[in-house]
Enzyme design. Structure first.
Site, short mmCIF file in Angstrom:
data_model
loop_
_atom_site.label_atom_id
_atom_site.label_comp_id
_atom_site.label_asym_id
_atom_site.label_seq_id
_atom_site.Cartn_x
_atom_site.Cartn_y
_atom_site.Cartn_z
N SER A 1 50.35 100.39 29.29
CA SER A 1 49.95 99.18 30.00
C SER A 1 50.25 97.94 29.18
O SER A 1 50.20 97.97 27.96
CB SER A 1 48.44 99.20 30.32
OG SER A 1 48.09 97.98 30.95
N LYS B 1 45.38 106.02 32.80
CA LYS B 1 46.16 104.83 33.14
C LYS B 1 45.91 104.44 34.61
O LYS B 1 45.79 103.25 34.93
CB LYS B 1 47.66 105.08 32.90
CG LYS B 1 48.59 103.98 33.44
CD LYS B 1 48.36 102.67 32.73
CE LYS B 1 49.25 101.49 33.06
NZ LYS B 1 50.10 101.41 34.17
N HIS C 1 42.62 102.79 34.77
CA HIS C 1 42.81 101.45 34.19
C HIS C 1 43.29 100.48 35.28
O HIS C 1 42.78 99.38 35.44
CB HIS C 1 43.81 101.51 33.04
CG HIS C 1 44.34 100.16 32.60
ND1 HIS C 1 45.28 99.47 33.35
CD2 HIS C 1 44.04 99.38 31.56
CE1 HIS C 1 45.53 98.32 32.75
NE2 HIS C 1 44.80 98.23 31.66
N ASN C 2 44.30 100.91 36.01
CA ASN C 2 44.84 100.03 37.05
C ASN C 2 43.84 99.79 38.17
O ASN C 2 43.77 98.70 38.72
CB ASN C 2 46.14 100.62 37.62
CG ASN C 2 47.30 100.46 36.67
OD1 ASN C 2 47.12 100.40 35.45
ND2 ASN C 2 48.51 100.41 37.20
N GLU D 1 41.55 97.27 36.97
CA GLU D 1 42.29 96.00 37.00
C GLU D 1 42.22 95.37 38.40
O GLU D 1 41.98 94.18 38.55
CB GLU D 1 43.73 96.30 36.58
CG GLU D 1 44.72 95.17 36.68
CD GLU D 1 46.15 95.68 36.41
OE1 GLU D 1 46.37 96.35 35.37
OE2 GLU D 1 47.03 95.44 37.25
#
Ligand code: NBP
Length: 477
Positions: free
Chosen positions: A128, A182, A185-186, A189
């Protein structure tokens, strides 16, 4: 001399990762499906370090030290499978293939299992930080075997972002764990961006502030507990004036948010795992609603409330209320995301250290924030924490914020300003607090129409009520 690592797929991400590796003194073999990108990299950046350009798969593989380490940085999906199939037959037992693209973790699990059978390590790795991160230090989330991390880990840690001297890279867990983390994480976000966007909308709608004024508010917030990359860039975007029209940039951009799919994956998997990630889901739906020009028919057809702004004394302190509501909602979004990682870990047998995940998100990635240091601390103090909302500092912060949070959600409802992120976060918080939920009634309804049975608070077992009979007798199922 041979290369310690190779990168194939030299579009913006792969090129920058290769340059980052070379700048750290590693000799990097280069390859791309079409030769042009390889030549361009060497022409433009060849002086930054040691590169070995290769113009065939064989040449690329032969340029590498053993065990070979190949980073694939191509478009996720079929291109990744195509590249794996191109290289795997040329590799030998113990060699490592790293997929640093945005793969779905289920694909990574499939690929890992197939390549393990062939004696190869496959390391699905979340990266990222966009192109800048790839060049100057991303947050790196590698999955795969522990053995693969022994050789690969030091290289990845070397090129990752650093916070207080700690690398923003750690071995997440087996097979697809890195890509799973990941993905979450997104998802986080998405939620964080939605909450920030709602804060802007409230300051503008309820208070009538101009974007440049709101940029100042965000700049101030960025000096406190909300200190983060996303708040920082928000201030910059809001302060930007469109050159052609002289209008605020946000006013000339079409208000239809796009997405590439990782947020959607997070929600799909959240549903599969049964984890209530309502903040992330609302953020994905909010983008989807924004894109529905056909549904957005406007206020003439869908009447709103009689007033749309706060006036006089009502407006006093509202911006501070929004800051507190944002902070509390953000804690909820992260709490939900970390719970999803926990749930994924249990489902797929990954032993994920949540404190370490928070730690490697402190730098390099899009959600990097001061706040993640507190999350790291919370999980270090109590690794089995059921939710971040009960950990000391966050618990106190939410308790302190909640009056403001409730005022903001109520005000938004009264003024007709949509705040799905704030509202769902508060509903989640109250859901966790509630001593009794109306789920009891839902169980009654389910038993009524479908004989689905229910459990009781006072006795073990599954029960059914004979709803269709007059006596409504209860029996144990
Ligand atoms: P792209 O996602 O645009 O992919 C372009 C690369 O894929 C080129 O090297 C291209 O080769 C190669 N490629 C394709 Br397309 N099909 C191929 C095939 N069948 N066989 C071999 N190579 C093929 O590049 P990117 O934006 O640098 O992103 C790379 C990966 O990193 C993606 O998975 C992306 O999701 C992920 N990622 C991107 C970001 C970001 O901010 N952009 C951040 C984090 C992760 P060619 O040159 O011959 O066409």
């Amino acid at each position: 001399d041979k290369a310690s690592i190779g990168v194939t797929g030299l579009a913006v991400m792969g090129r920058n990762l290769a340059r980052n590796l070379a700048r750290h003194g590693h000799t990097v073999a280069l390859h791309n499906r079409t030769d042009k990108r390889t030549r361009e990299l060497v022409d433009q950046f060849g002086s930054e370090g040691e590169f070995i350009p290769a113009y065939s798969a064989r040449e690329f593989v032969d340029a590498l030290e053993r065990p070979r380490q190949i980073v694939i940085m191509v478009k996720a999906g079929e291109p990744t499978d195509a590249v794996i199939e191109e290289f795997a037959p040329l590799l030998e037992s113990g060699d490592v293939i790293v997929d640093a693209g945005n793969a779905h973790f289920a694909d990574t699990r499939r690929r890992e299992a197939q390549l393990r059978e062939r004696g190869l390590h496959f390391v699905g790795t979340g990266v990222s930080g966009g192109e800048e991160g790839a060049l100057h230090g991303p947050s790196i989330m590698p999955g795969g075997s522990k053995a693969s991390y022994e050789s690969l880990g030091p290289l990845l840690e070397d090129i990752s972002a650093k916070v207080d001297g700690d690398p923003c890279c750690t071995h997440i867990g087996a097979d697809g764990a890195g890509h799973f983390v990941k993905m979450v994480h997104n998802g986080i976000e998405y939620a964080d961006m939605q909450l920030i966007a709602e804060s802007f909308d409230l300051l503008r709608g309820a208070l009538g502030h101009e974007p440049a004024q709101i940029a100042e508010v965000f700049r101030t917030w960025n000096t406190g507990r909300l200190d983060s990359y996303l708040i920082e860039i928000t201030a910059q975007v809001l302060a930007h004036t469109d050159a052609g029209t002289g209008k605020p940039f946000v006013d000339v951009v079409a208000d239809q948010a796009e997405q590439k799919g990782t947020g959607r994956w997070t929600v799909q998997i959240g549903l599969d795992l049964g984890v209530p990630i309502s903040g992330i889901a609302e953020a994905v739906f909010a983008r989807s609603l924004s894109g529905h020009a056909d549904l957005r028919i406007g206020s003439r057809e869908l009447p709103g409330p009689s007033r749309s702004k706060l006036k006089g004394a009502e407006a006093e302190g509202f911006a501070d209320d929004v800051e507190r509501a944002l902070y509390a909602s953000k804690i909820v979004a992260y709490a939900q995301g970390f719970n999803q990682i926990q749930a994924g870990g249990s489902e797929y047998g990954w032993d994920i250290d949540l404190g370490a995940v928070a730690s490697i998100w402190r730098g390099g990635c899009i959600i990097r924030a001061k706040f993640l240091d507190d999350i790291r601390g919370a999980y270090e103090a109590e690794p089995g924490l059921p939710t971040l909302l009960t950990s000391g500092g966050f618990n106190a912060a939410v308790a302190d914020a909640q009056d403001s949070w409730r005022r903001v959600v109520a005000t938004a409802a009264q003024l007709g300003i949509p705040t799905p992120g704030f509202s769902t976060a508060l509903a989640y918080y109250d859901g966790l607090r509630a001593p009794r939920l109306p789920a009891a009634l839902i169980q009654g309804q389910r038993d009524f129409f479908g004989a689905h049975t229910y459990r009781r608070t006072d006795r073990d077992g599954a029960f059914h009520t004979a709803w269709a009979t007059d006596d409504r007798a209860e029996s144990e199922a």
